[in-house]
Write a protein that holds these residues in place. Structure first.
Motif, PDB file in Angstrom:
ATOM      1  N   SER A 204       0.813  -1.219   0.000  1.00 41.54           N
ATOM      2  CA  SER A 204       0.000   0.000   0.000  1.00 41.54           C
ATOM      3  C   SER A 204       0.846   1.268   0.000  1.00 41.54           C
ATOM      4  O   SER A 204       0.525   2.230  -0.700  1.00 41.54           O
ATOM      5  N   ASP A 205       1.958   1.287   0.781  1.00 47.18           N
ATOM      6  CA  ASP A 205       2.736   2.510   0.843  1.00 47.18           C
ATOM      7  C   ASP A 205       3.402   2.829  -0.490  1.00 47.18           C
ATOM      8  O   ASP A 205       3.477   3.987  -0.901  1.00 47.18           O
ATOM      9  N   SER A 206       3.863   1.796  -1.204  1.00 43.49           N
ATOM     10  CA  SER A 206       4.450   2.018  -2.525  1.00 43.49           C
ATOM     11  C   SER A 206       3.383   2.445  -3.531  1.00 43.49           C
ATOM     12  O   SER A 206       3.631   3.300  -4.385  1.00 43.49           O
ATOM     13  N   ALA A 207       2.185   1.850  -3.431  1.00 44.11           N
ATOM     14  CA  ALA A 207       1.093   2.248  -4.319  1.00 44.11           C
ATOM     15  C   ALA A 207       0.744   3.717  -4.102  1.00 44.11           C
ATOM     16  O   ALA A 207       0.574   4.474  -5.073  1.00 44.11           O
ATOM     17  N   ILE A 208       0.652   4.131  -2.850  1.00 48.61           N
ATOM     18  CA  ILE A 208       0.342   5.522  -2.536  1.00 48.61           C
ATOM     19  C   ILE A 208       1.452   6.448  -3.036  1.00 48.61           C
ATOM     20  O   ILE A 208       1.185   7.522  -3.599  1.00 48.61           O
ATOM     21  N   HIS A 209       2.709   6.024  -2.875  1.00 46.53           N
ATOM     22  CA  HIS A 209       3.832   6.845  -3.338  1.00 46.53           C
ATOM     23  C   HIS A 209       3.747   7.101  -4.838  1.00 46.53           C
ATOM     24  O   HIS A 209       3.862   8.257  -5.293  1.00 46.53           O
ATOM     25  N   PHE A 210       3.544   6.058  -5.627  1.00 42.87           N
ATOM     26  CA  PHE A 210       3.541   6.247  -7.071  1.00 42.87           C
ATOM     27  C   PHE A 210       2.261   6.901  -7.568  1.00 42.87           C
ATOM     28  O   PHE A 210       2.256   7.569  -8.604  1.00 42.87           O
TER      29      PHE A 210
ATOM     30  N   VAL B 237      -7.368  14.866 -11.647  1.00 38.07           N
ATOM     31  CA  VAL B 237      -8.551  14.635 -10.818  1.00 38.07           C
ATOM     32  C   VAL B 237      -8.799  13.140 -10.648  1.00 38.07           C
ATOM     33  O   VAL B 237      -9.087  12.663  -9.539  1.00 38.07           O
ATOM     34  N   ARG B 238      -8.665  12.381 -11.735  1.00 39.19           N
ATOM     35  CA  ARG B 238      -8.867  10.939 -11.640  1.00 39.19           C
ATOM     36  C   ARG B 238      -7.892  10.314 -10.646  1.00 39.19           C
ATOM     37  O   ARG B 238      -8.266   9.454  -9.840  1.00 39.19           O
ATOM     38  N   CYS B 239      -6.638  10.736 -10.699  1.00 38.79           N
ATOM     39  CA  CYS B 239      -5.651  10.192  -9.768  1.00 38.79           C
ATOM     40  C   CYS B 239      -5.960  10.593  -8.331  1.00 38.79           C
ATOM     41  O   CYS B 239      -5.765   9.807  -7.398  1.00 38.79           O
ATOM     42  N   ARG B 240      -6.436  11.803  -8.136  1.00 41.81           N
ATOM     43  CA  ARG B 240      -6.808  12.219  -6.779  1.00 41.81           C
ATOM     44  C   ARG B 240      -7.999  11.389  -6.274  1.00 41.81           C
ATOM     45  O   ARG B 240      -8.072  11.067  -5.086  1.00 41.81           O
ATOM     46  N   CYS B 241      -8.914  11.062  -7.153  1.00 43.27           N
ATOM     47  CA  CYS B 241     -10.029  10.190  -6.754  1.00 43.27           C
ATOM     48  C   CYS B 241      -9.515   8.810  -6.360  1.00 43.27           C
ATOM     49  O   CYS B 241      -9.954   8.231  -5.351  1.00 43.27           O
ATOM     50  N   LEU B 242      -8.582   8.272  -7.151  1.00 41.50           N
ATOM     51  CA  LEU B 242      -7.981   6.990  -6.810  1.00 41.50           C
ATOM     52  C   LEU B 242      -7.236   7.077  -5.482  1.00 41.50           C
ATOM     53  O   LEU B 242      -7.260   6.143  -4.676  1.00 41.50           O
ATOM     54  N   MET B 243      -6.558   8.209  -5.247  1.00 40.98           N
ATOM     55  CA  MET B 243      -5.833   8.390  -3.994  1.00 40.98           C
ATOM     56  C   MET B 243      -6.794   8.392  -2.803  1.00 40.98           C
ATOM     57  O   MET B 243      -6.514   7.777  -1.763  1.00 40.98           O
ATOM     58  N   ALA B 244      -7.926   9.054  -2.949  1.00 39.23           N
ATOM     59  CA  ALA B 244      -8.910   9.078  -1.865  1.00 39.23           C
ATOM     60  C   ALA B 244      -9.418   7.671  -1.567  1.00 39.23           C
ATOM     61  O   ALA B 244      -9.566   7.283  -0.398  1.00 39.23           O
ATOM     62  N   ILE B 245      -9.673   6.895  -2.611  1.00 46.46           N
ATOM     63  CA  ILE B 245     -10.138   5.523  -2.419  1.00 46.46           C
ATOM     64  C   ILE B 245      -9.054   4.678  -1.771  1.00 46.46           C
ATOM     65  O   ILE B 245      -9.316   3.893  -0.846  1.00 46.46           O
ATOM     66  N   ARG B 246      -7.813   4.832  -2.234  1.00 54.22           N
ATOM     67  CA  ARG B 246      -6.698   4.088  -1.655  1.00 54.22           C
ATOM     68  C   ARG B 246      -6.515   4.445  -0.179  1.00 54.22           C
ATOM     69  O   ARG B 246      -6.324   3.557   0.665  1.00 54.22           O
TER      70      ARG B 246
ATOM     71  N   GLU C 243      -7.176  11.912   5.324  1.00 58.34           N
ATOM     72  CA  GLU C 243      -6.421  12.164   4.103  1.00 58.34           C
ATOM     73  C   GLU C 243      -7.311  12.018   2.856  1.00 58.34           C
ATOM     74  O   GLU C 243      -7.178  12.779   1.892  1.00 58.34           O
ATOM     75  N   ALA C 244      -8.214  11.031   2.908  1.00 56.23           N
ATOM     76  CA  ALA C 244      -9.124  10.825   1.774  1.00 56.23           C
ATOM     77  C   ALA C 244     -10.016  12.041   1.565  1.00 56.23           C
ATOM     78  O   ALA C 244     -10.192  12.521   0.432  1.00 56.23           O
ATOM     79  N   GLN C 245     -10.585  12.567   2.659  1.00 55.79           N
ATOM     80  CA  GLN C 245     -11.481  13.717   2.527  1.00 55.79           C
ATOM     81  C   GLN C 245     -10.722  14.988   2.135  1.00 55.79           C
ATOM     82  O   GLN C 245     -11.218  15.785   1.323  1.00 55.79           O
ATOM     83  N   ILE C 246      -9.518  15.166   2.684  1.00 54.94           N
ATOM     84  CA  ILE C 246      -8.717  16.336   2.305  1.00 54.94           C
ATOM     85  C   ILE C 246      -8.366  16.285   0.817  1.00 54.94           C
ATOM     86  O   ILE C 246      -8.410  17.304   0.120  1.00 54.94           O
TER      87      ILE C 246
ATOM     88  N   GLU D  63     -16.603   9.954 -11.664  1.00 52.11           N
ATOM     89  CA  GLU D  63     -15.556   9.289 -10.900  1.00 52.11           C
ATOM     90  C   GLU D  63     -15.314   9.993  -9.563  1.00 52.11           C
ATOM     91  O   GLU D  63     -15.032   9.350  -8.548  1.00 52.11           O
ATOM     92  N   TYR D  64     -15.439  11.311  -9.578  1.00 54.25           N
ATOM     93  CA  TYR D  64     -15.316  12.084  -8.336  1.00 54.25           C
ATOM     94  C   TYR D  64     -16.441  11.702  -7.362  1.00 54.25           C
ATOM     95  O   TYR D  64     -16.190  11.452  -6.173  1.00 54.25           O
ATOM     96  N   TYR D  65     -17.676  11.637  -7.860  1.00 54.79           N
ATOM     97  CA  TYR D  65     -18.799  11.277  -6.984  1.00 54.79           C
ATOM     98  C   TYR D  65     -18.685   9.826  -6.519  1.00 54.79           C
ATOM     99  O   TYR D  65     -19.111   9.489  -5.406  1.00 54.79           O
ATOM    100  N   LYS D  66     -18.125   8.972  -7.350  1.00 50.55           N
ATOM    101  CA  LYS D  66     -17.901   7.587  -6.930  1.00 50.55           C
ATOM    102  C   LYS D  66     -16.953   7.545  -5.739  1.00 50.55           C
ATOM    103  O   LYS D  66     -17.201   6.825  -4.756  1.00 50.55           O
ATOM    104  N   ALA D  67     -15.865   8.312  -5.813  1.00 51.24           N
ATOM    105  CA  ALA D  67     -14.911   8.346  -4.707  1.00 51.24           C
ATOM    106  C   ALA D  67     -15.573   8.867  -3.429  1.00 51.24           C
ATOM    107  O   ALA D  67     -15.364   8.326  -2.332  1.00 51.24           O
ATOM    108  N   ARG D  68     -16.367   9.920  -3.560  1.00 49.06           N
ATOM    109  CA  ARG D  68     -17.086  10.441  -2.394  1.00 49.06           C
ATOM    110  C   ARG D  68     -17.998   9.364  -1.790  1.00 49.06           C
ATOM    111  O   ARG D  68     -18.075   9.208  -0.563  1.00 49.06           O
TER     112      ARG D  68
END
Length: 201
Positions: free
Chosen positions: A80-86, A104-113, A122-125, A142-147
């Motif tokens: 997980s830490d390496s996934a979050i890093h990349f 934006v798509r990557c930020r949505c993935l980051m929130a889910i991760r 961190e997800a909400q920020i 995709e943004y609403y999906k992450a929310r």
């Protein structure tokens, strides 16, 4: 690791539900797959090593973005830490390449991760940092999906009933918005680039 856990689940199910005509053959095949598991791990690690070399040698933010995103995909099921890093690297290079939809798509993935590993603040920020003005419907979905995912997780894990109801209301709100903006089948998150198969659904 998920592959091995699937095999363990099958084996456990067999022991729980009893004999079947093909149980012996199935158990033999499971034993073979468990024996091969170190080979699969070595092959995956080789893919990661080659992807890291490409990333380190890449020039230009667009290429760096694609390579970082591929490394996220390779790591996400294992470390997980390496996934979050990349994924953070992908966000950085998407911003540098001036590709707001990918950022934006990557930020949505980051929130889910972050949600997957219990990093709810961190997800909400991360989601709060996204400006949704002018986003096309696919990215907005995709943004609403992450929310939706974040608030469903918060509702599940909170110990306070009033907060659970609050989070469920927010999850339902964003789920409805997600369905209003979902792309057609086959055009989900990163489908065009062939990397990252998360879909708005």
């Amino acid at each position: 690791m998920r592959y091995l856990m699937t095999l363990v689940y099958i084996l456990t199910s067999i022991s729980v539900f009893g004999q079947s005509p093909n149980q012996g053959a199935l158990l033999e095949e499971i034993d073979k797959e468990i024996t091969r598991f170190p080979i699969y791990v070595a092959q995956h690690e080789d893919l990661i090593m080659r992807a890291r070399k490409r990333f380190n040698a890449a020039e230009g933010p667009s290429v760096k973005y694609e390579d970082a995103l591929q490394l996220y995909e390779l790591y996400k099921a294992f470390v997980s830490d390496s996934a979050i890093h990349f994924l953070a690297e992908a966000i950085k290079y998407a911003d540098l390449a001036n590709t707001p939809s990918e950022a934006v798509r990557c930020r949505c993935l980051m929130a889910i991760r972050c949600t997957n590993v219990g990093m709810y603040d961190e997800a909400q920020i991360t989601l709060d940092s996204i400006n949704i003005e002018g986003l096309d419907k696919t990215v907005l979905g995709e943004y609403y999906k992450a929310r939706t995912i974040v608030y469903n997780e918060l509702a599940y894990y909170t110990q306070l009933e009033n907060m659970r109801q609050h989070y469920w209301q927010l999850a339902n709100k964003y789920e409805a918005l997600m369905h209003e903006n979902c792309p057609p089948p086959g055009s989900g998150m990163f489908a065009a680039s062939g990397v990252g198969k998360a879909k708005c659904r």
